[in-house]
Design an enzyme around this catalytic site. Structure first.
Site, PDB file in Angstrom:
ATOM      1  N   ARG A 219     -19.873  64.908  58.051  1.00  0.00           N
ATOM      2  CA  ARG A 219     -19.083  65.997  58.942  1.00  0.00           C
ATOM      3  C   ARG A 219     -20.298  67.075  58.932  1.00  0.00           C
ATOM      4  O   ARG A 219     -21.072  67.356  58.155  1.00  0.00           O
ATOM      5  CB  ARG A 219     -17.854  66.423  58.141  1.00  0.00           C
ATOM      6  CG  ARG A 219     -17.855  66.917  56.842  1.00  0.00           C
ATOM      7  CD  ARG A 219     -16.537  67.427  56.492  1.00  0.00           C
ATOM      8  NE  ARG A 219     -15.307  66.357  56.615  1.00  0.00           N
ATOM      9  CZ  ARG A 219     -14.614  66.302  57.472  1.00  0.00           C
ATOM     10  NH1 ARG A 219     -14.361  67.197  58.148  1.00  0.00           N
ATOM     11  NH2 ARG A 219     -13.944  65.177  57.338  1.00  0.00           N
ATOM     12  N   ALA A 240     -27.163  63.178  59.238  1.00  0.00           N
ATOM     13  CA  ALA A 240     -26.539  64.079  58.420  1.00  0.00           C
ATOM     14  C   ALA A 240     -25.870  65.220  59.335  1.00  0.00           C
ATOM     15  O   ALA A 240     -25.574  65.153  60.441  1.00  0.00           O
ATOM     16  CB  ALA A 240     -27.810  64.747  57.682  1.00  0.00           C
ATOM     17  N   HIS A 241     -25.362  66.163  58.429  1.00  0.00           N
ATOM     18  CA  HIS A 241     -24.466  66.975  58.806  1.00  0.00           C
ATOM     19  C   HIS A 241     -25.112  67.891  60.014  1.00  0.00           C
ATOM     20  O   HIS A 241     -26.175  68.394  59.833  1.00  0.00           O
ATOM     21  CB  HIS A 241     -24.114  68.139  57.693  1.00  0.00           C
ATOM     22  CG  HIS A 241     -25.106  68.891  56.984  1.00  0.00           C
ATOM     23  ND1 HIS A 241     -25.828  70.092  57.331  1.00  0.00           N
ATOM     24  CD2 HIS A 241     -26.070  68.434  55.949  1.00  0.00           C
ATOM     25  CE1 HIS A 241     -26.678  70.311  56.643  1.00  0.00           C
ATOM     26  NE2 HIS A 241     -27.061  69.319  55.783  1.00  0.00           N
ATOM     27  N   ASN A 242     -24.294  68.355  60.925  1.00  0.00           N
ATOM     28  CA  ASN A 242     -24.626  69.421  62.070  1.00  0.00           C
ATOM     29  C   ASN A 242     -25.781  68.878  62.858  1.00  0.00           C
ATOM     30  O   ASN A 242     -26.503  69.695  63.651  1.00  0.00           O
ATOM     31  CB  ASN A 242     -25.077  70.618  61.480  1.00  0.00           C
ATOM     32  CG  ASN A 242     -23.934  71.386  60.792  1.00  0.00           C
ATOM     33  OD1 ASN A 242     -23.780  71.072  59.747  1.00  0.00           O
ATOM     34  ND2 ASN A 242     -23.381  72.304  61.653  1.00  0.00           N
ATOM     35  N   SER A 260     -28.837  69.319  60.837  1.00  0.00           N
ATOM     36  CA  SER A 260     -29.275  70.232  61.894  1.00  0.00           C
ATOM     37  C   SER A 260     -30.456  69.761  62.935  1.00  0.00           C
ATOM     38  O   SER A 260     -30.755  70.360  63.644  1.00  0.00           O
ATOM     39  CB  SER A 260     -29.429  71.621  61.399  1.00  0.00           C
ATOM     40  OG  SER A 260     -28.371  72.087  60.487  1.00  0.00           O
TER      41      SER A 260
END
Lengths: 357, 357, 357
Positions: A219, A240-242, A260
């Site tokens: 998330r 991974a996140h974002n 990201s």
């Protein structure tokens, strides 16, 4: 599912083969390789080089190119697009889901909303506020946390975990063991310990995404981790996140996309590739196996290596590297030659200066 | 959880903003990115370059640095430490666990001992002799083998497997799909087959350890595999038998630590790194992404590459390698020049010897 | 299980130690490392260098080589094969399975056929037409799809997923979180989207195969993905569709084998290796850690690097690469020397032509 020759030819959009009039009617109930096929199997031979394999195959029928040799053996069905046609027929043999209806031993929160014709396996646990679209299938042992949303016709295989608030589109297919919506990996060092940064964003997966087995899609810390329409992700991949995975992206097994980062539409990321955090891979770019992408990649570029550079540069360097041990010898030889030339020159110079005096 | 402006300012330890006196009272019920935020969201802008994004954001309020420009838009809350303060507020919005109490459909051995206020999800299976500390949460579908111990306040997310005799400390967080205490990978070839070496040690995980999704922490062959206080491990990481992970170590996604290796306190191991067996990584060392560590790394050193060497050396070699194709041309040119010089020299020498005669 | 000294010596096939006649009778109920052992533990010391560690160990007894020094401390049991003997004794301490009988909360399709003395844990789900051999153990939370076959004496640890039609041999051991028979990763681009190629083959795993935790073994597109007798596979390994893993192959953690590749009997594939698709690794070949195998590898060859080449070549190139930065300086120096020699030569030539005039 059993198909006869006229049915198969209809699916292949080819005329009935007429060369072998006296055969018993063909009953095809599966597809297989030439080596393993039995009389009920339909097979594929893509080139004439496979003629011997076709001849000795136990297959009932084989889809072949139009210029394939005539031979004694299985029924040959000629097609201008044998591969495409074969797999169109093969789709008829995809078995129906083994999960039918909502199992009495699934555990479903009373506030969950199930669409029409949903199937949920035994020991699946569906949390509060979950919304499951029509015709979705949720395998045994899955866990769907609170407020998860599944679009219509999505299939979640056994033992998948989808955490709170994750949103999946229509016709998604998530394979077993995959975890969607686990916490992003974020900490700040406070002088004594890594303090957890709360991970309060979510995961959004658009329509027609397939994710392999034992993958992780974290998330977002804030906002969303997003996988766009039609992306296809192999097994054991880390998202991974974002991060943002573009439309129709291919991510091959064991690749990892750090926090990201953005993968542009249609990019192809090969196996065991690592994409660093906050990196942008352009649309249509291709990243070769095991590469480490540490900088932005322009649209359409093919890169390779760690750190990843244009594949031509990396291959040229690798070719040069292969010559390097020999080069070391040449340099040493040139050094000796330089010394020798220097000595010869010095002799001449001394004679010259001698003759000048 | 809903917070008003005075409550948020109290958490941020900053005075109430006074510039915008006539606004309606603010009700913040979440955190988000500037792009996705709605009126109930608190956001973060870390630099003045984000002023335009703040202006056009739908956020209710934004935590900004003290020198952030004045603008029309969301309420600005100025802080000398905007990032740290923002995430302190964000912690207030971490949702309560969805698992409350011991579900009637969890399967708990009568000899297991559960502390106060333990929560266990449906279809979790807790084995004989397990001891679960106060306030622990065990997600749906988990399996805890015999004699597993969980310290107080630990959280085991859904579908985790913890095998026999594993011991976890306090405040640990284990994400979904992770397997703790599987057999170490040990065999001896007996001339005909790989004979399994029995794996009879255990796994010990100390306090405040977080382990991501779909990781593997193998039990020791003998003795223990140990992860020390405060270590943080990302997704899909492999920790082999008898390895020792130091305090506050960071292990990024898809890294692997082979058997009997030791990672010193505070070391940072980047993504997809491989640490060979029986290797020691010193305290505070840093290993760059995709590196392969085959030898001991001294404390505090930064290494990179396969095999891993000091990062300066590896980068210098990579820079040199990029020049190698050009170098090959230069070597060839120098070879020609040497030949040419030699010929010119020989002419001079012949003339000289001619003139001497 | 408790063993006394005569029983241990019998298992070790060595005579009773006679040097320490007056000791209390020994009760050994486990094995451990010298550092962690208590009085009920048997330990192993393989070399005389461990004499101090033995002396200070709390172990009840230690298996040592025949030439190990005499010392005061634990009972020493001398053996010509201490390691092999020790692990033979250790096997006596492997605990019985925690899963006994078929749990009432397992969900077993009435058409499944279970052999004698099968054990199935709670919340395991066994599909239609599954056949489970005698004495198999299926852990809690497992899912076995329709028509899966398990040979006798196989053990499936908790939370494993085995999909439709997979066939496992005898004495297999599959660790937690592993997924067998997920779809192969196959798509064809139809101009607008990746169209799924139906994955209609299966997985066949022969006798005595061990597969670690959180691995993926994909079903074949057509035909079979096959893992042959005695292969041993570590954690987090990817085995793609239609690949063939030979007898007694070792695949270390996080390695990946792409589609349709073949690993010959007895090959050893180290950690984080990638084998490209349609590649053949010869019998007995060895692939070093993190290598990327892009071409066929002959039998018995040791390779390393990305792309993988004979390990001698790769190491020679790496050694040469380490000299490359120095080499660049040498090349520059040689260039200056060439210029200088050329100038000196030109002066001589001009003088010569001058003197000729």
């Amino acid at each position: 599912m059993v198909l006869d020759l006229p049915q198969i030819c209809a699916l292949l959009q080819v005329p009935l083969p007429t060369a072998e009039p006296a055969q018993a009617p063909l009953c095809i109930d599966g597809v297989n390789t030439l080596q393993l096929a039995g009389g009920g199997d339909l097979c594929l031979a893509e080139t004439s080089e496979q003629a011997d394999a076709v001849k000795t195959s136990g297959a009932g029928a084989v889809v072949v190119p139009e210029d394939f040799p005539v031979l004694i053996g299985p029924v040959l069905i000629r097609s201008s697009e044998p591969r495409r046609g074969f797999f169109r027929v093969a789709e008829a043999f995809v078995p129906a889901s083994e999960i039918q209806g909502v199992d009495a031993r699934a555990v479903i929160d009373p506030t969950a909303i199930l669409g029409q014709d949903v199937a949920i396996g035994a020991c699946a646990v569906v949390g509060a506020g979950v919304r499951v679209g029509d015709r979705c299938i949720i395998g045994p042992g899955c866990y769907l946390g609170p407020d998860v949303v599944l679009g219509m016709d999505s299939v979640i295989e056994a033992n998948v975990t989808i955490h709170r608030g994750s949103v999946l589109g229509r016709r998604c297919l998530i394979h077993s063991g995959t975890v969607i919506g686990g916490d992003g990996f974020g900490f700040s060092w406070d002088g004594n310990r890594h303090r957890k940064i709360p991970q309060l964003g979510c995961v959004v997966i658009e329509d027609d995404v397939e994710i392999g087995s034992n993958c992780c899609v974290d998330r977002a810390t804030l906002g969303e981790t997003r996988i766009r329409c039609g992306a296809k992700i192999d097994n054991l991949v880390q998202i991974a996140h974002n991060s943002q995975i573009g439309r129709h992206v291919i991510l091959v097994s064991q690749a990892g996309v750090a926090g990201s980062s953005r993968i542009g539409d249609g990019a192809v990321i090969a196996g065991q590739v690592a994409i660093s955090d906050h990196v942008s891979v352009g649309p249509g770019a291709r990243v070769g196996g095991q590469s480490g992408v540490t900088k932005d990649i322009p649209a359409g570029l093919s890169v390779f290596g760690t750190p990843a550079r244009p594949i031509r540069d990396t291959l040229r360097e690798l070719a040069a590297l292969a010559q390097l041990p020999g080069l070391l010898k040449r340099i040493n030889r040139q050094a000796s030659e330089l010394v020798e030339l220097g000595e010869r020159l010095e002799r001449l110079e001394q004679e010259r200066s001698g003759s000048c005096r």
